[in-house]
Design a protein around this motif. Structure first.
Motif, mmCIF file in Angstrom:
data_model
loop_
_atom_site.group_PDB
_atom_site.id
_atom_site.type_symbol
_atom_site.label_atom_id
_atom_site.label_comp_id
_atom_site.label_asym_id
_atom_site.label_seq_id
_atom_site.Cartn_x
_atom_site.Cartn_y
_atom_site.Cartn_z
ATOM 1 N N ALA A 98 -10.933 11.568 -30.864
ATOM 2 C CA ALA A 98 -12.213 10.862 -30.814
ATOM 3 C C ALA A 98 -13.229 11.525 -31.745
ATOM 4 C CB ALA A 98 -12.742 10.836 -29.381
ATOM 5 N N VAL A 99 -13.215 12.846 -31.800
ATOM 6 C CA VAL A 99 -14.137 13.569 -32.673
ATOM 7 C C VAL A 99 -13.715 13.415 -34.137
ATOM 8 C CG1 VAL A 99 -15.002 15.874 -33.277
ATOM 9 C CG2 VAL A 99 -14.813 15.198 -30.882
ATOM 10 N N LEU A 100 -12.413 13.367 -34.389
ATOM 11 C CA LEU A 100 -11.901 13.258 -35.754
ATOM 12 C C LEU A 100 -11.809 11.816 -36.255
ATOM 13 C CD1 LEU A 100 -9.001 15.865 -35.567
ATOM 14 C CD2 LEU A 100 -11.182 16.136 -36.740
ATOM 15 N N SER A 101 -12.251 10.857 -35.480
ATOM 16 C CA SER A 101 -12.098 9.456 -35.868
ATOM 17 C C SER A 101 -12.717 9.105 -37.223
ATOM 18 C CB SER A 101 -12.625 8.534 -34.774
ATOM 19 O OG SER A 101 -13.999 8.728 -34.579
ATOM 20 N N THR A 161 -2.961 20.145 -36.825
ATOM 21 C CA THR A 161 -3.647 21.309 -36.262
ATOM 22 C C THR A 161 -4.256 20.980 -34.912
ATOM 23 O OG1 THR A 161 -5.642 20.788 -37.534
ATOM 24 C CG2 THR A 161 -4.133 22.404 -38.480
ATOM 25 N N SER A 162 -4.744 19.756 -34.746
ATOM 26 C CA SER A 162 -5.281 19.343 -33.455
ATOM 27 C C SER A 162 -4.187 19.323 -32.398
ATOM 28 C CB SER A 162 -5.920 17.962 -33.580
ATOM 29 O OG SER A 162 -6.278 17.472 -32.318
ATOM 30 N N HIS A 184 -5.916 16.364 -26.892
ATOM 31 C CA HIS A 184 -5.660 15.700 -28.162
ATOM 32 C C HIS A 184 -6.439 14.384 -28.244
ATOM 33 C CE1 HIS A 184 -3.551 15.488 -31.897
ATOM 34 N NE2 HIS A 184 -3.016 14.326 -31.606
ATOM 35 N N GLY A 185 -6.570 13.696 -27.140
ATOM 36 C CA GLY A 185 -7.377 12.475 -27.110
ATOM 37 C C GLY A 185 -8.832 12.754 -27.429
#
Length: 150
Positions: free
Chosen positions: A27-30, A64-65, A22-23
């Motif tokens: 980071a990708v979804l920031s 969803t993540s 999730h971390g």
């Protein structure tokens, strides 16, 4: 529905794997969350913000993540147990196989068919490598077996 057919995985391994993955996902979804933060600052009331498209997309992305990270953690832990993987080298191979089976075809299509920028694809490849190879090595380090003496 009976769950005894599912392979057992140590709950703490699932929880830590969820946090690990999730971390990486966050980071990708920031960029999505950055847009949401800007919208929250610009809105006049909480109700206006809650009804905004940015808030809805951020909540959907986070949810969803979260669920996907939990499922992926359980699945990788179950594969580690099912294959009796005990070494970091074996875990890295297993993670590499998971990467090749699940993510590599998407990235090949993004490069050659969709012609996406290599920087964008590279960041996604790196994140997916952490989610597959990194997660399997991390879970091997932590331990996934509910009873290691079986």
């Amino acid at each position: 529905m009976s769950l005894h057919y599912l392979p057992p995985v140590k709950p703490s391994a699932i929880a830590l794997g969820l946090v690990f993955n999730h971390g990486i996902e966050l980071a990708v979804l920031s960029p999505i969350f950055g847009q949401t933060y800007q919208r929250a600052k610009a809105s006049n009331t909480k109700e206006e913000f809650i009804k905004s498209r940015e808030a809805t997309s951020a909540i959907a992305a986070w949810g969803t993540s979260f669920v996907g990270s939990a499922l992926q953690s359980y699945s990788v832990g179950a594969l580690i147990n099912a294959t009796a993987t005990l070494s970091y080298k074996g875990a890295a191979y297993l993670g590499g196989l998971i990467f090749a089976a699940t993510a590599a075809p998407t990235f090949i299509a993004q490069i050659f068919h969709e012609r996406r920028p290599l920087e964008t694809v590279g960041v996604n490849v790196l994140a997916k490598l952490f989610e597959t190879v990194g997660l399997s090595v991390f879970l091997t380090w932590w331990g996934t077996r509910t009873n290691p003496f079986e």
